[in-house]
Design a protein around this motif. Sequence first.
Motif, PDB file in Angstrom:
ATOM      1  N   SER A 193      -0.010  10.453   9.935  1.00 18.36           N
ATOM      2  CA  SER A 193      -0.856  10.888   8.988  1.00 18.36           C
ATOM      3  C   SER A 193      -0.346  10.208   7.495  1.00 18.36           C
ATOM      4  O   SER A 193      -0.118  11.151   6.577  1.00 18.36           O
ATOM      5  N   PRO A 194      -0.226   9.096   7.160  1.00 14.37           N
ATOM      6  CA  PRO A 194       0.348   8.573   5.934  1.00 14.37           C
ATOM      7  C   PRO A 194      -0.424   9.237   4.698  1.00 14.37           C
ATOM      8  O   PRO A 194      -1.631   9.052   4.653  1.00 14.37           O
ATOM      9  N   ALA A 195       0.027   9.411   3.668  1.00  8.49           N
ATOM     10  CA  ALA A 195      -0.589   9.888   2.370  1.00  8.49           C
ATOM     11  C   ALA A 195      -1.108   8.566   1.775  1.00  8.49           C
ATOM     12  O   ALA A 195      -2.312   8.958   1.089  1.00  8.49           O
ATOM     13  N   TYR A 196      -0.626   7.341   1.827  1.00  6.03           N
ATOM     14  CA  TYR A 196      -1.021   6.472   1.172  1.00  6.03           C
ATOM     15  C   TYR A 196      -1.330   4.978   2.036  1.00  6.03           C
ATOM     16  O   TYR A 196      -0.469   5.034   3.080  1.00  6.03           O
ATOM     17  N   ASN A 197      -1.891   4.018   1.728  1.00 10.13           N
ATOM     18  CA  ASN A 197      -2.079   2.989   2.502  1.00 10.13           C
ATOM     19  C   ASN A 197      -1.761   1.714   1.716  1.00 10.13           C
ATOM     20  O   ASN A 197      -1.668   1.722   0.467  1.00 10.13           O
ATOM     21  N   LEU A 198      -2.225   0.470   2.453  1.00 12.48           N
ATOM     22  CA  LEU A 198      -2.045  -0.706   1.702  1.00 12.48           C
ATOM     23  C   LEU A 198      -2.679  -0.716   0.599  1.00 12.48           C
ATOM     24  O   LEU A 198      -2.388  -1.562  -0.453  1.00 12.48           O
ATOM     25  N   LYS A 199      -4.041  -0.308   0.748  1.00 11.83           N
ATOM     26  CA  LYS A 199      -5.059  -0.576  -0.655  1.00 11.83           C
ATOM     27  C   LYS A 199      -4.551   0.381  -1.871  1.00 11.83           C
ATOM     28  O   LYS A 199      -4.544  -0.503  -2.808  1.00 11.83           O
ATOM     29  N   ASP A 200      -3.739   1.343  -1.723  1.00 12.26           N
ATOM     30  CA  ASP A 200      -3.099   2.031  -2.980  1.00 12.26           C
ATOM     31  C   ASP A 200      -2.168   1.174  -3.483  1.00 12.26           C
ATOM     32  O   ASP A 200      -2.066   1.187  -4.751  1.00 12.26           O
ATOM     33  N   TYR A 201      -1.260   0.333  -2.507  1.00  6.29           N
ATOM     34  CA  TYR A 201      -0.362  -0.538  -3.271  1.00  6.29           C
ATOM     35  C   TYR A 201      -1.020  -1.898  -3.909  1.00  6.29           C
ATOM     36  O   TYR A 201      -0.781  -2.137  -4.972  1.00  6.29           O
ATOM     37  N   LEU A 202      -2.247  -2.330  -3.227  1.00  5.98           N
ATOM     38  CA  LEU A 202      -2.618  -3.409  -3.788  1.00  5.98           C
ATOM     39  C   LEU A 202      -3.610  -3.180  -5.058  1.00  5.98           C
ATOM     40  O   LEU A 202      -3.491  -4.017  -6.224  1.00  5.98           O
ATOM     41  N   ILE A 203      -4.159  -1.862  -5.051  1.00  2.78           N
ATOM     42  CA  ILE A 203      -4.738  -1.682  -6.382  1.00  2.78           C
ATOM     43  C   ILE A 203      -3.746  -1.293  -7.496  1.00  2.78           C
ATOM     44  O   ILE A 203      -4.325  -0.876  -8.565  1.00  2.78           O
TER      45      ILE A 203
END
Length: 288
Positions: free
Chosen positions: A71-81
């Motif tokens: 259950s990751p807190a963050y995902n790829l979108k969080d990095y991209l934005i």
Amino acid sequence: MRDQAESLRMKMLKSQGELARSVAIVSGKGGVGKSNFSTNFAYALSMKGKKVIIVDMDIGMGNVHILLGASPAYNLKDYLIGTKRLDEVMNEVPEGLTFISGGSGMDSVMEWSEEMFVRLLEAFEYLQKEFDVILFDMGAGATQRSIELLLSVDEIIVISTTEPTSITDAYSMMKFISLKDPEKSFHIVSNRVGKGEDGTETTSRLQFAMRKFLQVETKVLGYLPEDPLVHKAVVAQKPFLLLYPNAPVSRRMKLIADAFADPQIAMDSRKGEGFLNKLRKMFTKGSG
């Protein structure tokens, strides 16, 4: 100047160590077990001493983290934005595998901006230095960005079932890519082969069609049998390779990893320009 700088940077990285193999895992249609293959294949490679990361490129509809029971807190979108650093969206599960989640929930679907793509390039440059293999679990359907990535990676693993529609869709996917890049390295895997079926029939048909109609050689990695233990592992949110290491499907997965890790296959896949050079050129062309 940018291309010259990129080439110089890649030469410097190569002098420090071999860059990761970049591999996209695709299927012509959904529902063929692609993400389940990706997670177990990653584990099979890690068992061979490879340092592997899975990047779930199905942004907004990813399920790699679910299959891994995470259950990751963050995902790829969080990095991209730009709201999170790359290290904040990289997750390691207890067994030692690293992944970046694509996130789940339609509210995460987005349009890619130039800034996002630049950040993606920066991330891939780092991952190529840190890992032996980068597995891109691609989403169903084609977008401009996903096509650019497919045309840039070193290798593509195509997953098909024995169903005629799945075989046709897998062939169409390879045809589309090979017409744009005749030198692309394709590997074929047949999944969910039923009891009594010939496990090599699907891969042989695809290999024959690519050779006859497109004059493109492909490599067969193997096949995976239909096994009720796979469903049990999905429900348990654990890779079947870990839960049932001696099951027929697990033994077959290990053979697929052996074939992929063959030095000759690895050498044949690394031809022409590097992954990042290709991706950068695709982006420049697309935005130009």
